[in-house]
Design a protein around this motif. Sequence first.
Motif, PDB file in Angstrom:
ATOM      1  N   UNK A  42     123.739  42.455  68.796  1.00  0.00           N
ATOM      2  CA  UNK A  42     124.099  44.054  68.811  1.00  0.00           C
ATOM      3  C   UNK A  42     125.163  44.127  67.617  1.00  0.00           C
ATOM      4  N   UNK A  43     126.111  43.438  67.451  1.00  0.00           N
ATOM      5  CA  UNK A  43     126.848  43.682  66.451  1.00  0.00           C
ATOM      6  C   UNK A  43     126.455  43.491  65.164  1.00  0.00           C
ATOM      7  N   UNK A  44     125.522  42.432  65.066  1.00  0.00           N
ATOM      8  CA  UNK A  44     124.809  42.370  63.825  1.00  0.00           C
ATOM      9  C   UNK A  44     124.092  43.586  63.308  1.00  0.00           C
ATOM     10  N   UNK A  45     123.388  44.182  64.251  1.00  0.00           N
ATOM     11  CA  UNK A  45     122.734  45.279  64.243  1.00  0.00           C
ATOM     12  C   UNK A  45     123.455  46.398  63.814  1.00  0.00           C
ATOM     13  N   UNK A  46     124.768  46.674  64.493  1.00  0.00           N
ATOM     14  CA  UNK A  46     125.641  47.650  64.156  1.00  0.00           C
ATOM     15  C   UNK A  46     126.151  47.570  62.541  1.00  0.00           C
ATOM     16  N   UNK A  47     126.325  46.085  62.195  1.00  0.00           N
ATOM     17  CA  UNK A  47     126.733  45.761  60.832  1.00  0.00           C
ATOM     18  C   UNK A  47     125.689  46.286  59.947  1.00  0.00           C
ATOM     19  N   UNK A  48     124.484  46.057  60.092  1.00  0.00           N
ATOM     20  CA  UNK A  48     123.380  46.608  59.145  1.00  0.00           C
ATOM     21  C   UNK A  48     123.372  47.892  58.986  1.00  0.00           C
ATOM     22  N   UNK A  49     123.276  48.725  60.157  1.00  0.00           N
ATOM     23  CA  UNK A  49     123.273  50.120  60.264  1.00  0.00           C
ATOM     24  C   UNK A  49     124.596  50.784  59.539  1.00  0.00           C
ATOM     25  N   UNK A  50     125.695  50.315  59.687  1.00  0.00           N
ATOM     26  CA  UNK A  50     126.792  50.931  58.892  1.00  0.00           C
ATOM     27  C   UNK A  50     126.921  50.447  57.384  1.00  0.00           C
ATOM     28  N   UNK A  51     126.184  49.502  57.071  1.00  0.00           N
ATOM     29  CA  UNK A  51     126.268  49.164  55.674  1.00  0.00           C
ATOM     30  C   UNK A  51     124.957  49.974  54.963  1.00  0.00           C
ATOM     31  N   UNK A  52     123.859  50.114  55.788  1.00  0.00           N
ATOM     32  CA  UNK A  52     122.811  50.986  55.348  1.00  0.00           C
ATOM     33  C   UNK A  52     123.395  52.671  54.984  1.00  0.00           C
ATOM     34  N   UNK A  53     124.076  52.886  55.989  1.00  0.00           N
ATOM     35  CA  UNK A  53     124.926  54.281  55.873  1.00  0.00           C
ATOM     36  C   UNK A  53     125.695  54.340  54.764  1.00  0.00           C
TER      37      UNK A  53
ATOM     38  N   UNK B 258     125.455  52.399  51.864  1.00  0.00           N
ATOM     39  CA  UNK B 258     124.829  52.576  51.000  1.00  0.00           C
ATOM     40  C   UNK B 258     124.065  53.735  50.705  1.00  0.00           C
ATOM     41  N   UNK B 259     123.418  54.682  51.692  1.00  0.00           N
ATOM     42  CA  UNK B 259     122.896  55.720  51.282  1.00  0.00           C
ATOM     43  C   UNK B 259     124.166  56.743  50.760  1.00  0.00           C
ATOM     44  N   UNK B 260     125.099  56.468  51.244  1.00  0.00           N
ATOM     45  CA  UNK B 260     126.372  57.514  50.919  1.00  0.00           C
ATOM     46  C   UNK B 260     126.729  57.267  49.509  1.00  0.00           C
TER      47      UNK B 260
ATOM     48  N   UNK C 128     124.225  58.853  47.088  1.00  0.00           N
ATOM     49  CA  UNK C 128     124.539  60.303  47.054  1.00  0.00           C
ATOM     50  C   UNK C 128     125.795  60.733  46.476  1.00  0.00           C
ATOM     51  N   UNK C 129     126.512  59.750  46.027  1.00  0.00           N
ATOM     52  CA  UNK C 129     128.022  60.056  45.237  1.00  0.00           C
ATOM     53  C   UNK C 129     128.823  60.314  46.210  1.00  0.00           C
ATOM     54  N   UNK C 130     128.701  60.061  47.584  1.00  0.00           N
ATOM     55  CA  UNK C 130     129.858  60.354  48.498  1.00  0.00           C
ATOM     56  C   UNK C 130     130.675  59.256  48.588  1.00  0.00           C
ATOM     57  N   UNK C 131     131.858  59.148  48.149  1.00  0.00           N
ATOM     58  CA  UNK C 131     132.622  57.931  48.266  1.00  0.00           C
ATOM     59  C   UNK C 131     133.506  57.780  49.621  1.00  0.00           C
ATOM     60  N   UNK C 132     133.269  58.718  50.394  1.00  0.00           N
ATOM     61  CA  UNK C 132     134.020  58.696  51.810  1.00  0.00           C
ATOM     62  C   UNK C 132     133.415  57.793  52.768  1.00  0.00           C
TER      63      UNK C 132
ATOM     64  N   UNK D 247     132.750  53.756  58.018  1.00  0.00           N
ATOM     65  CA  UNK D 247     131.310  52.755  57.745  1.00  0.00           C
ATOM     66  C   UNK D 247     132.013  51.560  57.408  1.00  0.00           C
ATOM     67  N   UNK D 248     132.775  51.350  56.422  1.00  0.00           N
ATOM     68  CA  UNK D 248     133.487  49.995  56.115  1.00  0.00           C
ATOM     69  C   UNK D 248     134.160  49.188  57.483  1.00  0.00           C
ATOM     70  N   UNK D 249     134.892  50.027  57.912  1.00  0.00           N
ATOM     71  CA  UNK D 249     135.741  49.779  59.112  1.00  0.00           C
ATOM     72  C   UNK D 249     134.859  49.217  60.306  1.00  0.00           C
ATOM     73  N   UNK D 250     133.623  50.038  60.670  1.00  0.00           N
ATOM     74  CA  UNK D 250     132.754  49.706  61.506  1.00  0.00           C
ATOM     75  C   UNK D 250     132.080  48.385  61.246  1.00  0.00           C
ATOM     76  N   UNK D 251     131.527  48.194  59.963  1.00  0.00           N
ATOM     77  CA  UNK D 251     130.675  47.021  59.786  1.00  0.00           C
ATOM     78  C   UNK D 251     131.712  45.889  59.513  1.00  0.00           C
TER      79      UNK D 251
END
Length: 83
Positions: A11-22, A24-26, A29-33, A37-41
């Motif tokens: 589950x933690x690896x799944x959360x890591x992949x989702x957080x890093x995916x989000x 990357x999308x941000x 989209x030039x959103x640097x906040x 996600x970094x702390x969650x990952x």
Amino acid sequence: MKKTAKWLAAISMLVFVIAWGIMGVKLLDNNYLITTEAYTGAISLAVFFVCIFYVKITNRCPHCGKIRQSFGAYCPYCGKQIN
């Protein structure tokens, strides 16, 4: 307890992949906040390594009690079959 640690690691690896995916999308989209996600990952990656370490340490032979380095059918120290 080992089964719980394995599920928590998955589950933690799944959360890591989702957080890093989000994250990357941000960034695309030039959103640097991206601090949330970094702390969650980072936390999920730390939980993953702690769980894997726990599973590795508690992997003992039921006959001699020594830590097994592999998941084979026989203990490398005493030679008895492991169920």
